[in-house]
Motif scaffolding. Structure first.
Motif, short mmCIF file in Angstrom:
data_model
loop_
_atom_site.label_atom_id
_atom_site.label_comp_id
_atom_site.label_asym_id
_atom_site.label_seq_id
_atom_site.Cartn_x
_atom_site.Cartn_y
_atom_site.Cartn_z
N GLY A 8 0.64 -1.22 -0.16
CA GLY A 8 -0.31 0.47 0.23
C GLY A 8 0.75 1.17 0.23
N MET A 11 2.47 1.43 -3.48
CA MET A 11 1.27 2.39 -4.38
C MET A 11 1.06 3.66 -3.93
N THR A 12 1.13 4.07 -3.19
CA THR A 12 0.49 5.26 -2.28
C THR A 12 1.15 6.56 -3.34
N ARG A 40 -11.02 -0.22 -11.89
CA ARG A 40 -10.06 0.71 -10.53
C ARG A 40 -9.59 1.79 -11.49
N TYR A 43 -11.24 4.68 -9.29
CA TYR A 43 -10.26 5.00 -8.30
C TYR A 43 -8.73 5.49 -8.26
N ARG A 47 -7.53 8.84 -6.44
CA ARG A 47 -6.76 9.17 -6.01
C ARG A 47 -5.57 10.19 -6.35
N ASP A 103 -5.84 0.91 -13.65
CA ASP A 103 -4.52 0.65 -13.15
C ASP A 103 -3.76 -0.40 -13.81
N MET A 163 -7.46 -2.23 -4.17
CA MET A 163 -7.35 -1.08 -3.80
C MET A 163 -8.62 -0.99 -2.83
N LYS A 164 -8.56 -0.18 -1.20
CA LYS A 164 -9.24 0.00 -1.18
C LYS A 164 -10.84 0.16 -0.93
N GLU A 169 -7.86 -3.27 0.75
CA GLU A 169 -6.52 -2.98 0.44
C GLU A 169 -6.13 -2.37 -0.54
N ASP A 170 -5.01 -2.12 -0.08
CA ASP A 170 -3.98 -1.31 -1.16
C ASP A 170 -2.77 -2.92 -1.67
N LYS A 171 -2.54 -2.80 -2.77
CA LYS A 171 -1.51 -3.78 -2.63
C LYS A 171 -1.56 -4.48 -4.48
#
Length: 175
Positions: A8, A11-12, A40, A43, A47, A103, A163-164, A169-171
């Motif tokens: 995560g 990714m951020t 995705r 999202y 973000r 994505d 994605m959350k 969760e983010d991964k």
């Protein structure tokens, strides 16, 4: 078996890097709009918009794009292809710089379908592409302008982005 290759926090960082590149390359963001490819990619767009708001204190429009009718891997036997029309976007893309977000960039066919869909609802001044992951194996001459991470893969492998907002969760995993 899936192996996590991006967590995560990473990714951020990748999304933040994409956001900075968008700011630097556009010398202002007055005519920018973000259009996320469902699911995705939407999202990813939100973000990036959120980071732009934090960094530049400016909010830019975000829209969702459903490319399903434009995919070339769907059968359209009963459908007159000339009558296909994308759902209208809730923002005006005419004479705007559209940053299309997704994505994963793989063969390029999703992006081709997205550009067809965009052109059916308006005439952007420019279209750029931002993706979280570029995994290679293009079948069409399409490349991303903004890439979070290049992850070379074999054609047998799959990239799974979580994605959350939708997955909890983010991964990013490789299978």
């Amino acid at each position: 078996m899936a192996k996590e290759i991006i967590d995560g926090q990473t990714m951020t960082r990748a999304l933040t890097r994409i956001t900075y590149e968008i700011i630097e390359r556009n010398k202002g963001i007055d005519d920018l709009v973000l259009v996320g490819i469902k699911t995705r990619g939407v999202y990813v767009a939100h973000r990036i918009e959120s980071r732009l708001k934090q960094l530049e204190n400016i909010s830019i429009p975000v829209a969702e794009l459903d490319i399903t009718p434009y995919r070339d891997d769907q059968t359209h036997e009963e459908t007159d292809l000339s009558s296909i029309k994308a759902e209208p976007l809730d923002i005006d893309i005419n004479n705007k710089h559209v940053i299309l977000t997704d994505d994963v960039l793989y063969t390029g066919r999703t992006i081709r379908a997205a550009m067809d869909a965009l052109m059916s609802v308006g005439r952007p001044k420019k279209i750029s592409l931002a993706v979280l992951v570029d995994r290679g194996h293009r079948e069409l001459p399409i490349r991303a302008d903004f890439v979070g991470k290049n992850i070379p893969t074999s054609q047998k492998e799959k990239i799974k982005v979580s994605m959350k907002e939708i997955d909890g969760e983010d991964k990013i995993e490789i299978e």
